[in-house]
Write a protein that holds these residues in place. Structure first.
Motif, mmCIF file in Angstrom:
data_model
loop_
_atom_site.group_PDB
_atom_site.id
_atom_site.type_symbol
_atom_site.label_atom_id
_atom_site.label_comp_id
_atom_site.label_asym_id
_atom_site.label_seq_id
_atom_site.Cartn_x
_atom_site.Cartn_y
_atom_site.Cartn_z
ATOM 1 N N ALA A 97 -27.456 -0.618 -91.182
ATOM 2 C CA ALA A 97 -27.972 -1.889 -91.694
ATOM 3 C C ALA A 97 -28.228 -1.805 -93.197
ATOM 4 N N ALA A 98 -28.795 -0.690 -93.642
ATOM 5 C CA ALA A 98 -29.060 -0.504 -95.072
ATOM 6 C C ALA A 98 -27.753 -0.413 -95.859
ATOM 7 N N ALA A 99 -26.761 0.284 -95.297
ATOM 8 C CA ALA A 99 -25.469 0.400 -95.962
ATOM 9 C C ALA A 99 -24.794 -0.951 -96.079
ATOM 10 N N GLN A 100 -24.819 -1.727 -95.004
ATOM 11 C CA GLN A 100 -24.218 -3.055 -95.040
ATOM 12 C C GLN A 100 -24.881 -3.914 -96.109
ATOM 13 N N ALA A 101 -26.187 -3.860 -96.189
ATOM 14 C CA ALA A 101 -26.915 -4.646 -97.183
ATOM 15 C C ALA A 101 -26.554 -4.211 -98.595
ATOM 16 N N PHE A 102 -26.473 -2.894 -98.819
ATOM 17 C CA PHE A 102 -26.113 -2.393 -100.152
ATOM 18 C C PHE A 102 -24.732 -2.873 -100.561
ATOM 19 N N LEU A 134 -14.834 -2.558 -95.334
ATOM 20 C CA LEU A 134 -15.710 -1.410 -95.110
ATOM 21 C C LEU A 134 -16.425 -1.577 -93.784
ATOM 22 N N ARG A 135 -16.465 -0.503 -93.006
ATOM 23 C CA ARG A 135 -17.194 -0.482 -91.738
ATOM 24 C C ARG A 135 -18.127 0.723 -91.771
ATOM 25 N N PHE A 136 -19.091 0.755 -90.875
ATOM 26 C CA PHE A 136 -20.106 1.792 -90.933
ATOM 27 C C PHE A 136 -20.413 2.348 -89.549
ATOM 28 N N GLY A 155 -29.181 -0.327 -105.695
ATOM 29 C CA GLY A 155 -29.650 1.013 -105.370
ATOM 30 C C GLY A 155 -28.712 2.148 -105.686
ATOM 31 N N ALA A 156 -27.575 1.884 -106.341
ATOM 32 C CA ALA A 156 -26.633 2.942 -106.700
ATOM 33 C C ALA A 156 -27.174 3.777 -107.863
ATOM 34 N N GLN A 203 -22.758 6.555 -107.544
ATOM 35 C CA GLN A 203 -22.938 7.093 -106.199
ATOM 36 C C GLN A 203 -23.797 6.118 -105.410
ATOM 37 N N ALA A 204 -23.232 5.656 -104.282
ATOM 38 C CA ALA A 204 -23.963 4.742 -103.405
ATOM 39 C C ALA A 204 -25.112 5.476 -102.725
ATOM 40 N N PRO A 205 -26.110 4.763 -102.213
ATOM 41 C CA PRO A 205 -27.228 5.421 -101.523
ATOM 42 C C PRO A 205 -26.792 6.307 -100.357
#
Length: 209
Positions: free
Chosen positions: A16-21, A32-34, A70-71, A89-91
């Protein structure tokens, strides 16, 4: 040819955090998928992702949005012989480059993505090149044992090979790393693993396709 790479799956601590970022930073949609896993991963993961844009103002627009989301900046926006770019660099730990070959702005700033490119670090570029060519992905450009750019088809995510140490240097990080790449490439190869341990999975079958 049909698109060789439909999407990429990143292994992240929190989907969820990755999708939001990524929605806020880059807006890449379903390219992009997670997923999550507890597989070990440390140091350089052996790949980078690049967002290619039309002009320097767009580089700044994407970098500013990513940092706000947040990068971490690895290389600030700067001019070079080939254009203008920055490395982030992404979170979740994925390394991204935002770049353009243009050196001057010709339009108002925009967050329009011209191309996404996946660069894989290869221990032996020649061997990895042969793996992909043998499986039907043709070469667009090749520079000896150092770099290969493949022809992945319209609307596809681009694919290239770079010597592992050279890719890390270009990204601005140490070349050492161990464990999972935390990446799955979804596309034409189906289920496969290349010589450098990068995993492929079948592209998602869409309704009506």
């Amino acid at each position: 040819m049909n698109s060789a790479i439909e999407s990429l799956t990143l292994d992240v601590p929190d989907t969820a955090a990755a999708q939001a970022f990524y929605d806020e930073a880059f807006g890449l949609g379903d390219r992009l998928r997670f997923t999550t896993t507890d597989a070990h991963s440390a140091g350089f993961r052996g790949f980078t992702l690049s967002i290619v844009v039309a002009q320097p103002a767009n580089v700044h627009a994407f970098v500013d949005a990513a940092v706000t989301a947040g990068a971490t900046v690895i290389k600030p926006v700067a001019k070079s012989l080939w254009g203008v770019g920055s490395t982030l660099q992404a979170p979740d730990g994925t390394i991204w480059k935002v770049a353009t070959t243009a050196k001057k702005d010709t339009a108002p700033p925009s967050r329009t993505v011209e191309e996404i490119i996946l660069l894989l670090g290869a221990a032996d570029v020649t061997a990895s090149k042969a793996f992909y060519v043998d499986r039907g992905i043709p070469v667009a450009k090749s520079f000896g044992r150092s770099y290969v750019q493949f022809e992945t088809g319209p609307a596809s995510i681009g694919l290239g090979l770079y010597r592992h140490a050279s890719l890390a240097k270009d990204a601005g990080v140490a070349a050492s790393g161990s464990g999972s790449h935390r990446l799955v490439v979804n596309g034409a190869l189906g289920t496969a693993v290349d010589p450098d341990g990068f995993a492929w999975a079948p592209a998602e079958v869409r309704a009506g396709a």
